[in-house]
Design a protein around this motif. Structure first.
Motif, mmCIF file in Angstrom:
data_model
loop_
_atom_site.group_PDB
_atom_site.id
_atom_site.type_symbol
_atom_site.label_atom_id
_atom_site.label_comp_id
_atom_site.label_asym_id
_atom_site.label_seq_id
_atom_site.Cartn_x
_atom_site.Cartn_y
_atom_site.Cartn_z
ATOM 1 N N THR A 187 0.824 -1.205 0.000
ATOM 2 C CA THR A 187 0.000 0.000 0.000
ATOM 3 C C THR A 187 0.858 1.255 0.000
ATOM 4 N N GLU A 191 1.964 0.488 -5.298
ATOM 5 C CA GLU A 191 2.187 -0.445 -6.405
ATOM 6 C C GLU A 191 0.903 -1.197 -6.718
ATOM 7 N N ASP A 192 0.622 -1.363 -8.013
ATOM 8 C CA ASP A 192 -0.588 -2.093 -8.380
ATOM 9 C C ASP A 192 -0.308 -3.491 -8.918
ATOM 10 N N GLN A 236 -6.423 -7.350 -1.113
ATOM 11 C CA GLN A 236 -5.099 -7.811 -1.535
ATOM 12 C C GLN A 236 -5.006 -9.329 -1.456
#
Length: 284
Positions: A187, A191-192, A236
């Motif tokens: 988080t 970053e994705d 996530q």
């Protein structure tokens, strides 16, 4: 083949309960229904060895305790500043790897420089590749996995899982290295990308304080995951499991309020239940 309908399973990092000795950690894990644990060499904030720290427990004793409790030591946490390779770092890496092999641990967590140095473009990539090249034989000769853990802090020399994944590929290290996906650091890094096929371990913790910006979040704010979590741990986790990750979710809160819990078993059980409910609700 991964069963993507299976609920998540959990592991216990010693940082969750640093006041317990190693036998106490293993016993707590079993009472929680876990059989995977992470042990550490950095339990005390002042740098002194904690009573369950690997610096105070010989490797053969750690193995005996794990065998008696029926738990697997999935990692030792950690080789710090691993991407600043020096003769001293090489010696430390070999020492930790020897301990890991003797204790029955499966992996060694690799933590990057996190003090604002080594961040320059070009420099950080070179440093990372040099360290991975040097670590490959140390780990491979002992049958260990190196778990590279990018940290999301703005001062860290390795924030991106993408950079880590590219470096692992460049040194042909796919058989030796995996990534740690830490929900807190993922988080903070913004970053994705998830790279579930490269993830060897997932660390979970939450941040509940509504007043903090992401840039202000620190380890001291990391609590057990609950309904107030601002890191969207459950989303996530769902992404990772849907992508094929089938390893454990290891609790790693650093907040003093967690370390001071009088009944950690009850609170960890509640966190597991919350995550499982969220997972089941999303899967329905």
């Amino acid at each position: 083949m991964t069963d993507r309908s299976a609920p998540p399973r959990f592991a216990l990092n010693h940082m969750t309960v640093p006041g317990l000795d190693m036998a106490g950690l293993f016993a707590l894990a079993r009472r929680l229904g876990m059989n995977e644990v992470e042990i550490r060499n950095d339990l005390m904030e002042d740098g002194s060895p904690g009573k369950g720290d690997i610096r105070t427990v010989p490797a053969d004793e750690a193995r005996r305790l794990a065998d008696e409790a029926g738990v697997t030591i999935i990692s030792i946490n950690a080789l710090q500043r691993f991407n600043e390779w020096t003769p001293a770092r090489a010696a430390e890496a070999a020492e930790l790897a020897d301990y890991a092999r003797a204790s029955g641990a499966k992996a060694l967590v690799l933590v990057p420089v996190n003090d604002g140095t080594g961040q320059a473009d070009g420099e950080r990539q070179r440093n990372l590749r040099e360290a991975l090249e040097q670590l490959k034989p140390i780990l491979a000769e002992r049958g260990l996995i190196g778990l590279v853990e990018p940290l999301g802090f703005e001062i860290c020399s390795l924030r991106s899982k993408r950079e880590a994944a590219e470096a692992i590929a460049d040194v042909a290290g796919e058989n030796v290295f995996r990534l740690v996906h830490d929900t807190f650091h993922h988080t903070l890094a913004g970053e994705d990308a998830f790279f579930p096929e490269l993830i060897g371990l997932v660390h979970i913790s939450g941040v509940a304080d509504p007043a903090l910006t992401y840039a202000e979040m620190r380890d001291a704010h990391r609590v057990l995951v609950n309904e107030k979590d601002r890191l969207d741990n459950t989303a996530q986790i769902r992404t990772l499991l849907a992508g094929g990750y089938d390893g454990p979710l290891s609790f790693e809160p650093f907040a003093q309020e967690v370390h001071d819990l009088k009944e950690p078993e009850r609170e960890i059980t509640a966190s597991m239940a919350f995550i499982r409910r969220s997972f089941a609700k999303a899967a329905a």
